[in-house]
Design a protein around this motif. Structure first.
Motif, PDB file in Angstrom:
ATOM      1  N   VAL A  59       0.831  -1.192   0.000  1.00 32.48           N
ATOM      2  CA  VAL A  59       0.000   0.000   0.000  1.00 32.48           C
ATOM      3  C   VAL A  59       0.874   1.254   0.000  1.00 32.48           C
ATOM      4  CG1 VAL A  59      -1.776   1.273   1.272  1.00 32.48           C
ATOM      5  CG2 VAL A  59      -1.860  -1.213   1.171  1.00 32.48           C
ATOM      6  N   GLU A  60       1.998   1.208   0.725  1.00 32.82           N
ATOM      7  CA  GLU A  60       2.884   2.365   0.801  1.00 32.82           C
ATOM      8  C   GLU A  60       3.446   2.729  -0.570  1.00 32.82           C
ATOM      9  OE1 GLU A  60       3.613  -0.490   2.750  1.00 32.82           O
ATOM     10  OE2 GLU A  60       2.373   0.263   4.388  1.00 32.82           O
ATOM     11  N   LYS A  61       3.834   1.726  -1.348  1.00 31.95           N
ATOM     12  CA  LYS A  61       4.388   1.957  -2.684  1.00 31.95           C
ATOM     13  C   LYS A  61       3.310   2.002  -3.761  1.00 31.95           C
ATOM     14  CE  LYS A  61       8.861  -0.231  -1.832  1.00 31.95           C
ATOM     15  NZ  LYS A  61       9.771  -1.297  -2.282  1.00 31.95           N
ATOM     16  N   GLY A  62       2.123   1.514  -3.448  1.00 34.82           N
ATOM     17  CA  GLY A  62       1.043   1.485  -4.430  1.00 34.82           C
ATOM     18  C   GLY A  62       1.249   0.416  -5.483  1.00 34.82           C
ATOM     19  N   GLU A  63       1.797  -0.745  -5.075  1.00 37.87           N
ATOM     20  CA  GLU A  63       2.103  -1.822  -6.020  1.00 37.87           C
ATOM     21  C   GLU A  63       1.333  -3.091  -5.659  1.00 37.87           C
ATOM     22  OE1 GLU A  63       6.312  -2.332  -5.752  1.00 37.87           O
ATOM     23  OE2 GLU A  63       6.737  -0.455  -6.779  1.00 37.87           O
ATOM     24  N   VAL A  64       0.895  -3.797  -6.700  1.00 33.89           N
ATOM     25  CA  VAL A  64       0.197  -5.067  -6.533  1.00 33.89           C
ATOM     26  C   VAL A  64       0.722  -6.043  -7.580  1.00 33.89           C
ATOM     27  CG1 VAL A  64      -2.041  -6.237  -6.687  1.00 33.89           C
ATOM     28  CG2 VAL A  64      -1.907  -3.980  -5.653  1.00 33.89           C
TER      29      VAL A  64
END
Length: 94
Positions: A59-64
């Motif tokens: 969530v901090e980096k906005g990556e999935v």
């Protein structure tokens, strides 16, 4: 004059319809084996397929990172004004 916040980078990479890496993710709204719904910097992103899994979420980096059999990817535009403070359940049941 309204001050605009810069749009963060959004990238979608799909490898052989089996794995996917998405950046610029704001929230994971829902997911199951057949559908994953992500809120991204560029709007809502719906991934449909079979045996879908969220392998990594930052969530901090906005990556999935996703895996499974990807059948379709669809974007829809959603206005962000007034929706930033909505709870997970209010977003889910709209």
């Amino acid at each position: 004059m309204e001050e605009r916040q810069p749009v963060k980078a959004h990238k979608l990479v799909i490898n052989n319809r089996k794995t996917s890496m998405v950046t610029g993710v704001l929230d994971v709204l829902s997911f199951d084996l057949n559908e994953i719904l992500l809120e991204t910097e560029q709007g809502m992103l719906m991934v449909k397929g079979t045996d879908l899994h969220v392998n990594r979420l930052s969530v901090e980096k906005g990556e999935v990172d996703l895996s499974g059999n990807i059948d379709s990817i669809a974007y829809s535009s959603v206005s962000q004004a007034g929706h930033q403070n909505d709870s997970f359940f209010s977003k889910l049941f709209k």
